[in-house]
Scaffold this active site. Structure first.
Site, PDB file in Angstrom:
ATOM      1  N   ILE A  98       0.842  -1.098  -0.079  1.00  0.00           N
ATOM      2  CA  ILE A  98       0.143   0.043   0.105  1.00  0.00           C
ATOM      3  C   ILE A  98       0.741   1.283   0.032  1.00  0.00           C
ATOM      4  O   ILE A  98       0.355   2.368  -0.207  1.00  0.00           O
ATOM      5  CB  ILE A  98      -1.129   0.225   1.141  1.00  0.00           C
ATOM      6  CG1 ILE A  98      -0.265  -0.173   2.551  1.00  0.00           C
ATOM      7  CG2 ILE A  98      -2.066  -0.772   0.944  1.00  0.00           C
ATOM      8  CD1 ILE A  98      -1.144  -0.228   3.672  1.00  0.00           C
ATOM      9  N   GLY A  99       2.014   1.288   0.362  1.00  0.00           N
ATOM     10  CA  GLY A  99       3.183   2.394   0.193  1.00  0.00           C
ATOM     11  C   GLY A  99       4.417   2.052   0.335  1.00  0.00           C
ATOM     12  O   GLY A  99       4.935   1.024   0.514  1.00  0.00           O
ATOM     13  N   GLY A 124       8.042   4.622   1.318  1.00  0.00           N
ATOM     14  CA  GLY A 124       8.599   5.850   1.140  1.00  0.00           C
ATOM     15  C   GLY A 124      10.171   5.679   1.093  1.00  0.00           C
ATOM     16  O   GLY A 124      10.790   4.474   0.737  1.00  0.00           O
ATOM     17  N   GLY A 125      10.911   6.554   1.557  1.00  0.00           N
ATOM     18  CA  GLY A 125      12.536   6.454   1.319  1.00  0.00           C
ATOM     19  C   GLY A 125      12.911   5.176   2.229  1.00  0.00           C
ATOM     20  O   GLY A 125      14.069   4.697   1.907  1.00  0.00           O
ATOM     21  N   MET A 126      12.210   5.057   3.372  1.00  0.00           N
ATOM     22  CA  MET A 126      12.969   4.009   4.286  1.00  0.00           C
ATOM     23  C   MET A 126      12.363   2.613   4.216  1.00  0.00           C
ATOM     24  O   MET A 126      12.809   1.525   4.480  1.00  0.00           O
ATOM     25  CB  MET A 126      12.949   4.376   5.711  1.00  0.00           C
ATOM     26  CG  MET A 126      13.602   4.046   6.864  1.00  0.00           C
ATOM     27  SD  MET A 126      13.552   5.012   8.143  1.00  0.00           S
ATOM     28  CE  MET A 126      13.253   3.838   9.294  1.00  0.00           C
ATOM     29  N   ALA A 127      10.973   2.555   3.924  1.00  0.00           N
ATOM     30  CA  ALA A 127      10.334   1.257   4.301  1.00  0.00           C
ATOM     31  C   ALA A 127       9.229   1.074   3.220  1.00  0.00           C
ATOM     32  O   ALA A 127       8.999   1.926   2.250  1.00  0.00           O
ATOM     33  CB  ALA A 127       9.694   1.475   5.666  1.00  0.00           C
ATOM     34  N   VAL A 149       5.308  -0.550   2.752  1.00  0.00           N
ATOM     35  CA  VAL A 149       4.101  -0.748   3.820  1.00  0.00           C
ATOM     36  C   VAL A 149       3.117  -1.640   3.078  1.00  0.00           C
ATOM     37  O   VAL A 149       2.956  -1.472   1.962  1.00  0.00           O
ATOM     38  CB  VAL A 149       3.354   0.512   4.088  1.00  0.00           C
ATOM     39  CG1 VAL A 149       2.425   0.206   5.104  1.00  0.00           C
ATOM     40  CG2 VAL A 149       4.417   1.514   4.835  1.00  0.00           C
ATOM     41  N   LYS A 175       4.605  -2.286   8.289  1.00  0.00           N
ATOM     42  CA  LYS A 175       5.862  -1.581   7.737  1.00  0.00           C
ATOM     43  C   LYS A 175       7.142  -2.510   7.720  1.00  0.00           C
ATOM     44  O   LYS A 175       7.659  -2.598   8.947  1.00  0.00           O
ATOM     45  CB  LYS A 175       5.709  -0.280   8.262  1.00  0.00           C
ATOM     46  CG  LYS A 175       6.975   0.774   8.166  1.00  0.00           C
ATOM     47  CD  LYS A 175       6.791   2.240   8.422  1.00  0.00           C
ATOM     48  CE  LYS A 175       7.943   3.053   7.965  1.00  0.00           C
ATOM     49  NZ  LYS A 175       7.684   4.580   8.552  1.00  0.00           N
ATOM     50  N   ASP A 213       8.629  15.173  11.121  1.00  0.00           N
ATOM     51  CA  ASP A 213       8.220  14.840   9.641  1.00  0.00           C
ATOM     52  C   ASP A 213       6.863  15.128   9.217  1.00  0.00           C
ATOM     53  O   ASP A 213       6.279  14.151   8.787  1.00  0.00           O
ATOM     54  CB  ASP A 213       8.821  13.445   9.316  1.00  0.00           C
ATOM     55  CG  ASP A 213       8.912  13.186   7.910  1.00  0.00           C
ATOM     56  OD1 ASP A 213       9.074  14.250   7.145  1.00  0.00           O
ATOM     57  OD2 ASP A 213       9.233  11.986   7.677  1.00  0.00           O
TER      58      ASP A 213
HETATM   59  P1  ATP Z   1       8.789   8.673   4.099  1.00  0.00           P
HETATM   60  O1  ATP Z   1       9.582   8.556   3.038  1.00  0.00           O
HETATM   61  O2  ATP Z   1       7.748   9.692   4.368  1.00  0.00           O
HETATM   62  O3  ATP Z   1       9.608   8.623   5.362  1.00  0.00           O
HETATM   63  P2  ATP Z   1       8.219   5.871   5.055  1.00  0.00           P
HETATM   64  O4  ATP Z   1       9.020   5.020   4.279  1.00  0.00           O
HETATM   65  O5  ATP Z   1       8.653   6.137   6.370  1.00  0.00           O
HETATM   66  O6  ATP Z   1       8.017   7.119   4.151  1.00  0.00           O
HETATM   67  P3  ATP Z   1       5.572   5.774   5.687  1.00  0.00           P
HETATM   68  O7  ATP Z   1       5.263   7.224   5.606  1.00  0.00           O
HETATM   69  O8  ATP Z   1       5.394   5.104   7.079  1.00  0.00           O
HETATM   70  O9  ATP Z   1       6.942   5.141   5.144  1.00  0.00           O
HETATM   71  O10 ATP Z   1       4.605   4.767   4.893  1.00  0.00           O
HETATM   72  C1  ATP Z   1       4.205   4.963   3.561  1.00  0.00           C
HETATM   73  C2  ATP Z   1       2.936   5.248   2.957  1.00  0.00           C
HETATM   74  O11 ATP Z   1       2.259   3.839   3.127  1.00  0.00           O
HETATM   75  C3  ATP Z   1       2.111   6.221   3.614  1.00  0.00           C
HETATM   76  O12 ATP Z   1       2.168   7.549   2.864  1.00  0.00           O
HETATM   77  C4  ATP Z   1       0.761   5.647   3.136  1.00  0.00           C
HETATM   78  O13 ATP Z   1       0.253   6.055   1.977  1.00  0.00           O
HETATM   79  C5  ATP Z   1       0.994   4.128   3.556  1.00  0.00           C
HETATM   80  N1  ATP Z   1       0.678   3.772   4.829  1.00  0.00           N
HETATM   81  C6  ATP Z   1       1.478   3.958   5.937  1.00  0.00           C
HETATM   82  N2  ATP Z   1       0.992   3.533   7.233  1.00  0.00           N
HETATM   83  C7  ATP Z   1      -0.410   3.014   6.976  1.00  0.00           C
HETATM   84  C8  ATP Z   1      -1.326   2.477   7.635  1.00  0.00           C
HETATM   85  N3  ATP Z   1      -1.491   2.424   8.963  1.00  0.00           N
HETATM   86  N4  ATP Z   1      -2.540   2.251   6.904  1.00  0.00           N
HETATM   87  C9  ATP Z   1      -2.795   2.584   5.713  1.00  0.00           C
HETATM   88  N5  ATP Z   1      -1.733   3.126   5.121  1.00  0.00           N
HETATM   89  C10 ATP Z   1      -0.420   3.404   5.524  1.00  0.00           C
HETATM   90 MG    MG Z   2       6.096   8.741   5.207  1.00  0.00          MG
HETATM   91 MG    MG Z   3       9.350   7.975   7.222  1.00  0.00          MG
END
Ligand code: ATP
Ligand code: MG
Ligand code: MG
Length: 281
Positions: free
Chosen positions: A14-15, A17-20, A22, A37, A131
């Site tokens: 579902i998603g 970002g830079g680090m992880a 999801v 995540k 953030d």
């Molecule tokens: P960033 O690059 O912002 O640091 P990240 O790698 O830390 O991103 P998250 O921001 O935690 O990752 O999650 C990435 C995407 O996944 C979110 O922008 C959102 O679209 C989706 N997502 C994250 N957590 C949830 C959740 N609990 N329920 C539904 N979608 C989620």
């Molecule tokens: Mg994020």
């Molecule tokens: Mg993040």
């Protein structure tokens, strides 16, 4: 044993970002959806990222609030570092703004109130998010706001210096002190929320540029174009709130999320007609 595989069934990605990355998954035992995540595999040998990931889960798990994504579990399995959390069915605030162009003042105030409540709770527990941006704000289908991604959150007891190298994507929401790589605190979150509110009402961020550095410099020294110069109908009361959040000088900003919340609630009460009419005369 293989806890992850035994307990959860991956439904879809579902998603990321830079680090992880999801994933939406189903908890087989409790028959409910969760979000998992997982630290990107390129970082599993990177101690800095593993520590960051651990801090994220600890910061988020220490909070329990209706406007903050709930953490259920964390773990390491082989080379998979994971955080299991509440699954939010809906979209990110970024997607909502993109779809609508910009949001109504009522909706903006409503969303800002919920984010300010989440920040107020985090700050009371000595956690600075650091953030706050629309990609990290989830809007559930029933209109509830859930703040997520405490990836670079820090305990607020000791002010911390920003390491911009891994968080470059958020520079549009950086406070001047973050942009300088200086000490961040609760007021840095308030600045970022101000930028998010600016984007909700105008459909654009105030500072853009060709490179992260050029954007950072604008946060530090360029005067902001007031929201009403883009959208004349924005109520003055709301513009005042936004401008007080994005003051470059911390001492001119709201002192706390609580104080911001009070003004937002006042602006919400004002909304019924009073300021809409003024602009029609
Ligand atoms: P960033 O690059 O912002 O640091 P990240 O790698 O830390 O991103 P998250 O921001 O935690 O990752 O999650 C990435 C995407 O996944 C979110 O922008 C959102 O679209 C989706 N997502 C994250 N957590 C949830 C959740 N609990 N329920 C539904 N979608 C989620
Ligand atoms: Mg994020
Ligand atoms: Mg993040």
């Amino acid at each position: 044993g293989r806890l992850l595989g035994d307990r959860y069934e991956i439904v879809e990605k579902i998603g990321g970002g830079g680090m992880a990355l999801v994933y939406k998954a189903k908890c087989k035992l409790l028959n409910r959806y969760v979000a998992i995540k997982v630290l990107r595999t390129e970082f599993i040998n990177n101690e800095e990222f593993i520590n960051k990931f651990r801090r994220e889960s600890q910061a988020a798990a220490s909070l329990s609030h209706p406007n903050i994504v709930n953490i259920y579990d964390v773990g390491v399995e082989g080379d998979i570092y994971y955080i299991v959390m509440e699954y939010v069915k809906g979209k990110t605030l970024k997607e909502l703004i993109r779809e609508k162009g910009r949001l109504s003042y009522e909706e903006t105030i409503d969303i800002a109130i919920q984010i300010a409540r989440a920040l107020s709770h985090a700050h009371k527990n000595h956690i600075v998010h650091r953030d706050i941006k629309p990609h990290n704000i989830l809007v559930s289908d029933d209109g509830r706001i859930k703040v997520t991604d405490f990836g670079i959150a820090k305990a607020a007891t000791t002010s911390t210096v920003t390491n911009t190298s891994n968080v470059i994507g958020s520079v549009h929401y950086f406070s001047p002190e973050q942009a300088r790589g200086g000490y961040t605190n609760e007021k840095s979150d308030i600045y970022s929320l101000g930028i998010v509110m600016y984007e909700m009402v105008t459909g654009r961020v105030p500072f853009e540029g060709d490179s992260p550095i050029s954007v950072a410099i604008k946060h530090i020294q360029e005067d902001i174009v007031t929201p009403r110069q883009f959208v004349k109908t924005i109520p003055e009361s709301l513009e005042k709130i936004i401008l007080k959040c994005v003051e470059k000088d911390q001492s001119l900003r709201y002192d706390s999320a609580e104080e911001l919340l009070k003004d937002l609630e006042k602006a919400k009460e004002l909304k019924d007609g009073s300021y809409v009419e003024i602009n029609n005369y």
